[in-house]
Scaffold this motif. Structure first.
Motif, PDB file in Angstrom:
ATOM      1  N   ARG A 382       0.817  -1.203   0.000  1.00  0.00           N
ATOM      2  CA  ARG A 382       0.000   0.000   0.000  1.00  0.00           C
ATOM      3  C   ARG A 382       0.854   1.258   0.000  1.00  0.00           C
ATOM      4  O   ARG A 382       0.485   2.269  -0.609  1.00  0.00           O
ATOM      5  N   ALA A 383       2.011   1.218   0.679  1.00  0.00           N
ATOM      6  CA  ALA A 383       2.907   2.372   0.656  1.00  0.00           C
ATOM      7  C   ALA A 383       3.368   2.667  -0.761  1.00  0.00           C
ATOM      8  O   ALA A 383       3.471   3.828  -1.170  1.00  0.00           O
ATOM      9  N   SER A 384       3.611   1.630  -1.540  1.00  0.00           N
ATOM     10  CA  SER A 384       4.125   1.830  -2.890  1.00  0.00           C
ATOM     11  C   SER A 384       3.129   2.595  -3.755  1.00  0.00           C
ATOM     12  O   SER A 384       3.507   3.470  -4.537  1.00  0.00           O
ATOM     13  N   VAL A 385       1.843   2.304  -3.610  1.00  0.00           N
ATOM     14  CA  VAL A 385       0.871   2.987  -4.466  1.00  0.00           C
ATOM     15  C   VAL A 385       0.616   4.402  -3.976  1.00  0.00           C
ATOM     16  O   VAL A 385       0.199   5.270  -4.749  1.00  0.00           O
ATOM     17  N   SER A 386       0.900   4.696  -2.699  1.00  0.00           N
ATOM     18  CA  SER A 386       0.808   6.086  -2.245  1.00  0.00           C
ATOM     19  C   SER A 386       1.849   6.945  -2.950  1.00  0.00           C
ATOM     20  O   SER A 386       1.609   8.130  -3.227  1.00  0.00           O
ATOM     21  N   LEU A 387       2.986   6.359  -3.261  1.00  0.00           N
ATOM     22  CA  LEU A 387       4.031   7.083  -3.988  1.00  0.00           C
ATOM     23  C   LEU A 387       3.590   7.359  -5.425  1.00  0.00           C
ATOM     24  O   LEU A 387       3.919   8.404  -5.995  1.00  0.00           O
ATOM     25  N   VAL A 388       2.850   6.439  -6.006  1.00  0.00           N
ATOM     26  CA  VAL A 388       2.298   6.655  -7.343  1.00  0.00           C
ATOM     27  C   VAL A 388       1.344   7.849  -7.328  1.00  0.00           C
ATOM     28  O   VAL A 388       1.384   8.721  -8.205  1.00  0.00           O
ATOM     29  N   ILE A 389       0.458   7.903  -6.312  1.00  0.00           N
ATOM     30  CA  ILE A 389      -0.510   8.995  -6.220  1.00  0.00           C
ATOM     31  C   ILE A 389       0.213  10.337  -6.097  1.00  0.00           C
ATOM     32  O   ILE A 389      -0.145  11.321  -6.765  1.00  0.00           O
ATOM     33  N   ALA A 390       1.236  10.395  -5.258  1.00  0.00           N
ATOM     34  CA  ALA A 390       1.993  11.639  -5.108  1.00  0.00           C
ATOM     35  C   ALA A 390       2.697  12.014  -6.402  1.00  0.00           C
ATOM     36  O   ALA A 390       2.708  13.186  -6.814  1.00  0.00           O
ATOM     37  N   ALA A 391       3.279  11.018  -7.072  1.00  0.00           N
ATOM     38  CA  ALA A 391       4.027  11.283  -8.303  1.00  0.00           C
ATOM     39  C   ALA A 391       3.132  11.799  -9.423  1.00  0.00           C
ATOM     40  O   ALA A 391       3.586  12.531 -10.307  1.00  0.00           O
ATOM     41  N   LEU A 392       1.845  11.430  -9.395  1.00  0.00           N
ATOM     42  CA  LEU A 392       0.928  11.865 -10.449  1.00  0.00           C
ATOM     43  C   LEU A 392       0.761  13.381 -10.490  1.00  0.00           C
ATOM     44  O   LEU A 392       0.416  13.945 -11.544  1.00  0.00           O
ATOM     45  N   VAL A 393       0.979  14.064  -9.350  1.00  0.00           N
ATOM     46  CA  VAL A 393       0.848  15.522  -9.336  1.00  0.00           C
ATOM     47  C   VAL A 393       2.178  16.228  -9.110  1.00  0.00           C
ATOM     48  O   VAL A 393       2.242  17.459  -9.169  1.00  0.00           O
ATOM     49  N   ALA A 394       3.233  15.481  -8.847  1.00  0.00           N
ATOM     50  CA  ALA A 394       4.533  16.100  -8.582  1.00  0.00           C
ATOM     51  C   ALA A 394       5.083  16.734  -9.857  1.00  0.00           C
ATOM     52  O   ALA A 394       4.952  16.183 -10.957  1.00  0.00           O
TER      53      ALA A 394
END
Length: 431
Positions: A382-394
């Protein structure tokens, strides 16, 4: 080792089909050990954990076949598999397999119930706390099993078969409820499970067991009664849609300010998370076909959440919601009440420029107006996909390492996101 490259700044717009739930699929597959007849599962997701469990079940004698694709079938639609355990050829589940996935430990219940014995390695899985198996073993002991720990293995025996009993869990445990359900289905007499988990995945297992001939009352409530039967039959069952995948993509849509329809999602399975999203400023609209989530122009509002057993806010969506809160217009607090040590994503989110501080079992997130792309490393599923969510707007490019964690629980993640406009690419080894 594969990596995922994301260039942020794209809104998500489109349709995302929701896959079968991993957390339902695994116990459903394990339940095939309870009968010598064929169990057919539809909508089974294509995941690394599913493939690993196939190997583990094959080691016990389960024959496995998969239906071929049909003309015109969506490539992201779930697969149909047939599992038949005509004969249990080995009641030992070895360390090299079980240590890689915690849920595989649950084979102890059907092996013990059907064969009167089981020797199963103590489990592994995500590094998110101790998650001891003591409650699972307590449940088996309440059904008459003798339990010993020998050189890292649980040795369970019930040579005269299991017998019904009272199981009173001191705290809610999904794994313990799964194990108790499977063991009690073939026990002599009636079993009552008190303080049972109410998660939809528990209800899905109870539905399959009922189709197989089990007599179960109260699944979905905190008290479940099971009248044991002498044998179970085969059955056909469709895996329910993944509420964690649903919540993850809903939060991604809210994060990017897009408009996404989550096809096949069932809102009653994650209402607490949807409520939190609406408080954060997203719009949520449910229909029999799925859930639409959108955020047009308005900012993200800070929301405090506390994880809890179902129907509360899921611990498996805590990291994703934290990613969303990094862009909120103010401070939010996320309190983790299910697992200790489940804030390992905090230091990686900080690499994007997020402002997060820890206070005991809580994380306080001070929202920032901008995240910047960065190289980050996944620490668990689950931590890994939180990084995906952040990266989508970074702003700029992000590179996510250790994506095998994603492959364990998210089917076709890059394809689903890219079809909705995300700039996301998997880079394979040597690529």
């Amino acid at each position: 080792m594969d990596r995922i490259r994301i260039v942020g700044g794209k809104t998500l717009n489109g349709i995302i089909p929701i896959s079968g739930a991993k957390n339902a699929a695994l116990p459903l597959m394990i339940a095939s050990l309870l009968t010598d007849r064929t169990v057919t599962l539809e909508n089974l997701p294509r995941l690394a954990d599913v493939s690993l469990l196939v190997r583990i079940l094959s080691n016990h004698g389960v024959d496995y076949s998969i239906d071929g694709r049909r003309q015109g079938e969506d490539p992201d639609s779930g697969q149909t598999v047939h599992m038949t355990a005509r004969e249990i050829v080995d009641t030992t589940a070895p360390y090299d397999l079980v240590s890689r996935m915690r849920a595989s430990f649950w084979v102890v219940a059907p092996l013990l119930a059907r064969c009167g014995e089981a020797r199963v390695s103590l489990p592994g899985g995500c590094a998110i706390g101790t998650r001891p198996v003591d409650l699972l073993l307590m449940a088996l002991e309440r059904l008459g099993a003798s339990i010993e720990i020998d050189a890292g293995y649980v040795v369970a025996k019930a040579p005269k078969g299991l017998r019904g009993g009272e199981i009173d869990f001191p705290k809610v445990t999904v794994g313990g409820t799964h194990v108790a359900l499977m063991a009690a289905a073939l026990a002599h007499g009636t079993t009552v499970i008190h303080n049972a988990a109410r998660e939809p995945e528990v209800g899905d297992l109870a539905d399959l067991l009922t189709k197989m001939g089990a007599k179960i009352r109260g699944a979905g409530t905190s008290t479940i009664e099971i009248d044991g039967v002498a044998r179970l039959n085969g059955a056909k069952h469709r895996v329910l849609p993944d509420r964690i995948e649903t919540g993850t993509y809903a939060m991604a849509a809210a994060m990017t300010g897009g408009d996404v329809f989550l096809q096949g999602a069932q809102p009653e399975h994650l209402q607490a998370a949807l409520d939190a999203l609406e408080l954060a400023g997203a719009h949520v609209e449910s229909s029999p076909e799925g859930i639409r989530v959108w955020r047009n122009g308005n900012g993200i509002r800070p929301v405090d959440v506390e994880t809890a057993p179902f129907p509360g806010f899921p611990t498996d969506l805590q990291a994703q919601f934290m990613a969303l809160m990094t862009r909120a217009e103010g401070a939010s607090r996320i309190t983790e009440k299910i697992f200790e040590n489940r804030f390992m994503h905090v230091q990686e989110l900080a690499r994007f420029g997020a402002h997060i501080r820890l206070e005991g079992d809580s994380a306080i997130i001070d929202g920032v107006p901008l995240l910047k792309g960065a190289p980050v490393m996944a620490t668990d599923l689950r931590a890994s996909v939180s990084l995906v969510i952040a990266a989508l707007v970074a702003e700029g490019e992000s590179m996510i390492q250790r994506v095998y964690h994603l492959d364990r629980g998210f089917e076709a993640l890059e394809r689903k996101l890219s079809r909705c406009g995300a700039d996301i690419t998997r880079i394979s080894v040597g690529g």
